[in-house]
Design a protein around this motif. Structure first.
Motif, PDB file in Angstrom:
ATOM      1  N   LEU A  79      22.236   0.856 -16.188  1.00 50.39           N
ATOM      2  CA  LEU A  79      21.220   0.307 -16.659  1.00 50.39           C
ATOM      3  C   LEU A  79      20.247   0.250 -15.548  1.00 50.39           C
ATOM      4  O   LEU A  79      18.807   0.096 -15.734  1.00 50.39           O
ATOM      5  N   ALA A  80      20.759  -0.172 -14.313  1.00 50.54           N
ATOM      6  CA  ALA A  80      19.826  -0.483 -13.349  1.00 50.54           C
ATOM      7  C   ALA A  80      19.183   0.775 -12.702  1.00 50.54           C
ATOM      8  O   ALA A  80      18.182   0.669 -11.860  1.00 50.54           O
ATOM      9  N   ARG A  81      19.559   1.987 -12.876  1.00 48.48           N
ATOM     10  CA  ARG A  81      19.046   3.105 -12.215  1.00 48.48           C
ATOM     11  C   ARG A  81      17.618   3.253 -12.563  1.00 48.48           C
ATOM     12  O   ARG A  81      16.891   3.918 -11.448  1.00 48.48           O
ATOM     13  N   PRO A  82      16.780   3.298 -13.630  1.00 44.70           N
ATOM     14  CA  PRO A  82      15.697   3.562 -13.426  1.00 44.70           C
ATOM     15  C   PRO A  82      14.549   2.405 -12.984  1.00 44.70           C
ATOM     16  O   PRO A  82      13.459   2.446 -13.353  1.00 44.70           O
ATOM     17  N   ILE A  83      15.139   1.227 -12.623  1.00 44.60           N
ATOM     18  CA  ILE A  83      14.410   0.300 -11.968  1.00 44.60           C
ATOM     19  C   ILE A  83      14.349   0.244 -10.583  1.00 44.60           C
ATOM     20  O   ILE A  83      15.094   0.640  -9.753  1.00 44.60           O
ATOM     21  N   GLY A  84      13.041   0.204 -10.135  1.00 38.44           N
ATOM     22  CA  GLY A  84      12.743   0.313  -8.394  1.00 38.44           C
ATOM     23  C   GLY A  84      11.724  -0.623  -8.139  1.00 38.44           C
ATOM     24  O   GLY A  84      11.263  -1.593  -8.703  1.00 38.44           O
ATOM     25  N   ARG A  85      11.361  -0.537  -6.597  1.00 37.84           N
ATOM     26  CA  ARG A  85      10.475  -1.395  -6.197  1.00 37.84           C
ATOM     27  C   ARG A  85       9.360  -0.709  -6.237  1.00 37.84           C
ATOM     28  O   ARG A  85       9.071   0.365  -5.655  1.00 37.84           O
ATOM     29  N   VAL A  86       8.094  -1.402  -6.675  1.00 39.67           N
ATOM     30  CA  VAL A  86       6.792  -1.025  -6.719  1.00 39.67           C
ATOM     31  C   VAL A  86       6.094  -1.593  -5.391  1.00 39.67           C
ATOM     32  O   VAL A  86       5.959  -2.768  -5.249  1.00 39.67           O
ATOM     33  N   ASP A  87       5.586  -0.743  -4.473  1.00 42.21           N
ATOM     34  CA  ASP A  87       4.952  -1.044  -3.226  1.00 42.21           C
ATOM     35  C   ASP A  87       3.381  -0.660  -3.362  1.00 42.21           C
ATOM     36  O   ASP A  87       3.161   0.514  -4.170  1.00 42.21           O
ATOM     37  N   ILE A  88       2.347  -1.723  -3.234  1.00 42.50           N
ATOM     38  CA  ILE A  88       1.035  -1.628  -3.369  1.00 42.50           C
ATOM     39  C   ILE A  88       0.302  -1.758  -2.064  1.00 42.50           C
ATOM     40  O   ILE A  88       0.643  -2.867  -1.488  1.00 42.50           O
ATOM     41  N   LEU A  89      -0.539  -0.956  -1.724  1.00 41.33           N
ATOM     42  CA  LEU A  89      -1.448  -1.102  -0.736  1.00 41.33           C
ATOM     43  C   LEU A  89      -2.949  -1.570  -1.226  1.00 41.33           C
ATOM     44  O   LEU A  89      -3.557  -0.996  -2.188  1.00 41.33           O
ATOM     45  N   LEU A  90      -3.321  -2.814  -1.014  1.00 41.76           N
ATOM     46  CA  LEU A  90      -4.324  -3.468  -1.787  1.00 41.76           C
ATOM     47  C   LEU A  90      -5.478  -3.752  -0.585  1.00 41.76           C
ATOM     48  O   LEU A  90      -5.272  -3.796   0.610  1.00 41.76           O
ATOM     49  N   LYS A  91      -6.810  -3.679  -1.104  1.00 41.50           N
ATOM     50  CA  LYS A  91      -7.992  -4.040  -0.186  1.00 41.50           C
ATOM     51  C   LYS A  91      -8.798  -5.077  -0.815  1.00 41.50           C
ATOM     52  O   LYS A  91      -9.148  -5.060  -2.083  1.00 41.50           O
ATOM     53  N   ASN A  92      -9.015  -6.061  -0.086  1.00 38.59           N
ATOM     54  CA  ASN A  92     -10.150  -7.174  -0.438  1.00 38.59           C
ATOM     55  C   ASN A  92     -11.627  -6.642  -0.404  1.00 38.59           C
ATOM     56  O   ASN A  92     -11.884  -6.097   0.558  1.00 38.59           O
ATOM     57  N   THR A  93     -12.099  -6.377  -1.472  1.00 42.64           N
ATOM     58  CA  THR A  93     -13.404  -5.745  -1.663  1.00 42.64           C
ATOM     59  C   THR A  93     -14.354  -6.617  -1.114  1.00 42.64           C
ATOM     60  O   THR A  93     -15.467  -6.270  -0.632  1.00 42.64           O
ATOM     61  N   ARG A  94     -14.134  -7.864  -0.767  1.00 37.86           N
ATOM     62  CA  ARG A  94     -15.306  -8.713  -0.093  1.00 37.86           C
ATOM     63  C   ARG A  94     -15.198  -8.751   1.250  1.00 37.86           C
ATOM     64  O   ARG A  94     -16.150  -8.689   1.874  1.00 37.86           O
ATOM     65  N   THR A  95     -13.873  -8.983   1.658  1.00 39.34           N
ATOM     66  CA  THR A  95     -13.818  -8.907   3.251  1.00 39.34           C
ATOM     67  C   THR A  95     -13.141  -7.527   3.786  1.00 39.34           C
ATOM     68  O   THR A  95     -13.528  -7.532   5.129  1.00 39.34           O
ATOM     69  N   GLY A  96     -12.523  -6.624   3.029  1.00 42.31           N
ATOM     70  CA  GLY A  96     -12.254  -5.266   3.553  1.00 42.31           C
ATOM     71  C   GLY A  96     -11.016  -5.435   4.283  1.00 42.31           C
ATOM     72  O   GLY A  96     -10.428  -4.413   4.506  1.00 42.31           O
ATOM     73  N   GLN A  97     -10.307  -6.461   4.115  1.00 35.55           N
ATOM     74  CA  GLN A  97      -8.923  -6.583   4.853  1.00 35.55           C
ATOM     75  C   GLN A  97      -8.010  -6.140   3.757  1.00 35.55           C
ATOM     76  O   GLN A  97      -8.080  -5.791   2.599  1.00 35.55           O
TER      77      GLN A  97
END
Length: 326
Positions: A79-97
């Motif tokens: 049951l657990a096999r299809p579940i994973g960790r989603v990693d996201i690289l985000l950018k703040n469009t106002r500050t550029g951070q």
């Protein structure tokens, strides 16, 4: 119930890690932050001065059972096999951070990943730049894990129901299988199971005293008492042999308040909004009142769902019944 329940969305990494260890805080969207320089790594170093959140998890092992300890042929491991960790690289469009955030996601037929909308935000100042899902992340060293790139812009999403459906490359469903979704009603306060990556750590299960609340509001939200932490956002909630019935999205449990709860979205509401997910689940979609519009796909394509049989035991030996005094 706390009077100021709210969803904070994705904040700065230090703030996310701090909120993850404050169990009595108001409800929060359960993403966990990390240094953007660490994007693409299996083990995410904890670079903060507010205390070691990993040690907190280690000291509270009773709440989370490591999936790595299961026999690979066990129904829960399948049951657990299809579940994973989603990693996201985000950018703040106002500050550029730039900043990193981690959630939980699930493989579905048709090369899709289901997670929360607040993990892949499509409004506000934060924009996803890169997204991937790390599969089979079972131990801290990441041995045996494998990463698959995802599209940064979901093919479907809905802010109110807090779901996002994104394409994934590399056909991981052929390797790890896919989850079975259910649009069934959740009656009473059944025992439940959550499989997730709290604090971006290796995959675990929550099933000790994990159940839906007796008192539920009208609408798509589901209140539950299953232990989660930052990073658990986007994890599916399973009930008995029915399959996945809800999508976890917010924390809010207070150990001193028996009426407090975490929050999820009922899958029957999401299936009513999403034509793609309704076809994956094998049922027609139904309109959902007062739901914010997302971006539907023009051509849904789904293979037959795979995963464990309908009789997979999610609560062996009546564990939750024993813990709840029955």
């Amino acid at each position: 119930m706390p009077a100021n329940r709210r969803k904070n969305g994705i904040g700065l990494p230090a703030a996310c890690l701090l909120s993850s260890v404050t169990l009595a805080a108001p409800a929060q969207a359960q993403t966990v932050g990390f240094d953007p320089a660490d994007y693409g790594r299996a083990q995410l170093p904890l670079r903060q001065t507010t205390g070691d959140a990993a040690a907190f998890v280690d000291q509270n092992k009773g709440a989370f059972e490591p999936v790595a300890e299961l026999d690979p042929k066990d129904a829960l491991a399948v049951l657990a096999r299809p579940i994973g960790r989603v990693d996201i690289l985000l950018k703040n469009t106002r500050t550029g951070q730039q900043m990193g955030a981690s959630c939980t996601g699930t493989l579905l037929p048709g090369d899709y990943v289901l997670t929360n909308h607040h993990c892949l935000p499509q409004s506000g100042e934060l924009t996803p730049l890169k997204v991937s899902i790390l599969m089979d992340y079972l131990t801290l060293d990441g041995k045996g894990s494998r990463r698959f790139e995802m599209e940064a812009k979901p093919i479907e999403f809905d802010p109110r129901l807090d779901y996002a459906l994104a394409r994934v490359a590399g056909h991981p469903g052929e390797i790890y299988g896919t989850a079975r979704l259910s649009g069934g009603e959740i009656a009473g306060n059944p025992s439940m199971l959550v499989i997730h990556h709290p604090l971006g750590r290796p995959k675990v299960m929550s099933r000790f005293r994990c159940f839906a609340m007796k008192e539920q509001p009208d609408g798509p939200d589901l209140r539950h008492r299953c232990d989660t932490l930052a990073g658990s956002s986007g994890s599916l909630m399973f009930e008995g042999s029915v399959g996945a019935v809800a999508l976890h999205k917010e924390g809010g449990l207070d150990p001193k308040d028996a009426s407090s709860f975490n929050s999820a979205t009922r899958l029957n509401a999401i299936l009513g909004k999403s034509r793609i997910l309704a076809e994956i689940a094998g049922q027609p979609g139904r309109p959902v009142a007062a739901a914010d519009p997302g971006k539907p796909s023009a051509a849904p394509a789904a293979a037959a769902p795979s995963g464990p049989p309908a009789s997979a035991p999610l609560d062996p030996a009546g564990m939750n019944a024993v813990l709840r005094g029955r």
